[in-house]
Design a protein around this motif. Structure first.
Motif, mmCIF file in Angstrom:
data_model
loop_
_atom_site.group_PDB
_atom_site.id
_atom_site.type_symbol
_atom_site.label_atom_id
_atom_site.label_comp_id
_atom_site.label_asym_id
_atom_site.label_seq_id
_atom_site.Cartn_x
_atom_site.Cartn_y
_atom_site.Cartn_z
ATOM 1 N N ASN A 1 0.827 -1.203 0.000
ATOM 2 C CA ASN A 1 0.000 0.000 0.000
ATOM 3 C C ASN A 1 0.864 1.256 0.000
ATOM 4 O O ASN A 1 1.915 1.298 0.632
ATOM 5 N N THR A 2 0.391 2.267 -0.702
ATOM 6 C CA THR A 2 1.088 3.547 -0.712
ATOM 7 C C THR A 2 0.754 4.333 0.559
ATOM 8 O O THR A 2 -0.285 4.096 1.179
ATOM 9 N N PRO A 3 1.639 5.259 0.968
ATOM 10 C CA PRO A 3 2.863 5.684 0.293
ATOM 11 C C PRO A 3 3.991 4.660 0.458
ATOM 12 O O PRO A 3 4.048 3.940 1.451
ATOM 13 N N LEU A 4 4.862 4.635 -0.534
ATOM 14 C CA LEU A 4 6.002 3.732 -0.534
ATOM 15 C C LEU A 4 7.285 4.541 -0.720
ATOM 16 O O LEU A 4 7.360 5.407 -1.576
ATOM 17 N N ASP A 5 8.280 4.222 0.104
ATOM 18 C CA ASP A 5 9.594 4.845 -0.017
ATOM 19 C C ASP A 5 10.644 3.749 0.006
ATOM 20 O O ASP A 5 10.609 2.872 0.870
ATOM 21 N N TRP A 6 11.575 3.812 -0.940
ATOM 22 C CA TRP A 6 12.624 2.797 -1.021
ATOM 23 C C TRP A 6 13.828 3.364 -1.749
ATOM 24 O O TRP A 6 13.779 4.475 -2.278
ATOM 25 N N LYS A 7 14.896 2.583 -1.777
ATOM 26 C CA LYS A 7 16.097 2.966 -2.503
ATOM 27 C C LYS A 7 16.563 1.793 -3.357
ATOM 28 O O LYS A 7 16.394 0.636 -2.967
ATOM 29 N N VAL A 8 17.139 2.095 -4.498
ATOM 30 C CA VAL A 8 17.801 1.092 -5.339
ATOM 31 C C VAL A 8 19.120 1.701 -5.800
ATOM 32 O O VAL A 8 19.142 2.827 -6.315
ATOM 33 N N TYR A 9 20.210 0.965 -5.573
ATOM 34 C CA TYR A 9 21.541 1.463 -5.912
ATOM 35 C C TYR A 9 21.817 2.808 -5.266
ATOM 36 O O TYR A 9 22.526 3.645 -5.823
ATOM 37 N N GLY A 10 21.208 3.036 -4.096
ATOM 38 C CA GLY A 10 21.431 4.270 -3.353
ATOM 39 C C GLY A 10 20.512 5.403 -3.740
ATOM 40 O O GLY A 10 20.483 6.446 -3.055
ATOM 41 N N ASP A 11 19.752 5.263 -4.813
ATOM 42 C CA ASP A 11 18.849 6.340 -5.254
ATOM 43 C C ASP A 11 17.491 6.194 -4.591
ATOM 44 O O ASP A 11 16.904 5.098 -4.595
ATOM 45 N N PRO A 12 16.932 7.282 -4.034
ATOM 46 C CA PRO A 12 15.641 7.206 -3.360
ATOM 47 C C PRO A 12 14.474 7.326 -4.334
ATOM 48 O O PRO A 12 14.546 8.040 -5.336
ATOM 49 N N TYR A 13 13.370 6.619 -4.016
ATOM 50 C CA TYR A 13 12.155 6.679 -4.826
ATOM 51 C C TYR A 13 10.957 6.773 -3.906
ATOM 52 O O TYR A 13 10.979 6.317 -2.753
ATOM 53 N N HIS A 14 9.902 7.348 -4.422
ATOM 54 C CA HIS A 14 8.677 7.550 -3.631
ATOM 55 C C HIS A 14 7.451 7.411 -4.540
ATOM 56 O O HIS A 14 7.444 7.950 -5.657
ATOM 57 N N ILE A 15 6.462 6.678 -4.066
ATOM 58 C CA ILE A 15 5.153 6.645 -4.680
ATOM 59 C C ILE A 15 4.151 7.068 -3.610
ATOM 60 O O ILE A 15 4.046 6.433 -2.563
ATOM 61 N N GLY A 16 3.437 8.146 -3.847
ATOM 62 C CA GLY A 16 2.533 8.700 -2.852
ATOM 63 C C GLY A 16 1.158 8.054 -2.857
ATOM 64 O O GLY A 16 0.823 7.272 -3.713
#
Length: 266
Positions: free
Chosen positions: A251-266
């Motif tokens: 479920n959103t919101p989702l916050d994560w990182k891949v290869y050190g880069d941050p991502y967000h889905i609200g």
């Protein structure tokens, strides 16, 4: 009139004696699976963050490059590879639904290089023609079709059979995208087999979080068997994060990182 009145009385009495049926309870909506359109969109974005360093997965139909992982060209929305057969399947399907397309002439070469990292018969114009094909809605539909047939639908089907929720189905999907579902030790089916040796899935009475942790342990092992996949951040700082938070529904919101880069889905 009297007879009519006398006849009417018992009818009224009998009707009053009939118990009123309890109001029907509203049906409980089934929890959505990863195949729910909104959840599927989230899945596409998370995979794209790992595969293309972008949430804009629809911009990846035209993507193509050799990333030096021994699989030849990697291309499209899910990383179809010239060396693993799925790119060949894609171009064959595209040619069935749109004969004479710009990629059809490469089918003999794709059959020859299958199983290798060779570009023989593809260079120098294959990448240019791939980008041209990506402007064609039929080719984009073909990529969607093959993604679902080979990767998405089997992952969701197996996840539902194992009793895992949306997050678990996504974990399966990301694994089958990277590792395929062949017979080699690092394939999806063998990752799952290793997990089943450590924990029971919910369908067998097991704890969902414990089982998914066992699956991710096996997935990390598989990734570390190959240099090109040895960065396990798509598990460690993404899927593990969702699992630790108990977000089994993704479920959103989702916050994560891949290869050190941050991502967000609200």
């Amino acid at each position: 009139m009297l007879g009519a009145t006398l006849l009417a009385v018992p009818v009224t009495a009998d009707a009053a004696a009939v118990p009123t049926a309890p109001a029907a309870r509203p049906a409980t909506a089934a929890a959505p699976g990863l195949d729910d359109p909104a959840k599927k969109e989230i899945a596409m974005q998370i995979v794209s963050s790992a595969e293309n360093s972008s949430l804009d997965w629809k911009a990846q139909y035209k993507y193509i490059e050799d990333i030096d992982d021994g699989r030849g060209y990697t291309a499209g929305i899910i990383g179809f590879c010239s060396g693993t057969g799925d790119m060949l399947d894609l171009v064959e399907y595209y040619s069935r639904i749109k004969p004479g397309n710009v990629l059809e002439k490469y089918l003999p070469a794709l059959r020859r290089v299958d199983g290798t990292d060779s570009h023989q018969g593809l260079d120098p114009n294959f990448t240019r023609d791939w980008a041209t094909a990506a402007k064609d809605s039929a080719f984009r539909r073909a990529q969607d079709h093959e993604r679902d047939r080979v990767y998405f639908d089997p992952a969701v089907k197996q996840g539902k059979a194992d009793g895992v929720g949306v997050l678990g189905q996504f974990i399966y999907y990301d694994a089958i995208v990277m590792h395929g579902d062949g017979d080699d030790p690092t394939s999806f089916r063998n990752i799952r087999r290793k997990a089943l040796a450590k924990a029971k899935p919910p369908s067998r009475g097991g704890d969902e979080k414990a089982y998914l942790n066992a699956f991710l342990d096996a997935r990390v092992w598989a990734m570390k068997q190959e240099e090109a996949h040895s960065d396990t951040s798509r598990v460690d700082t993404a899927q593990r994060v969702f699992l630790r938070k108990g977000n089994l529904g993704l479920n959103t919101p989702l916050d994560w990182k891949v290869y050190g880069d941050p991502y967000h889905i609200g």
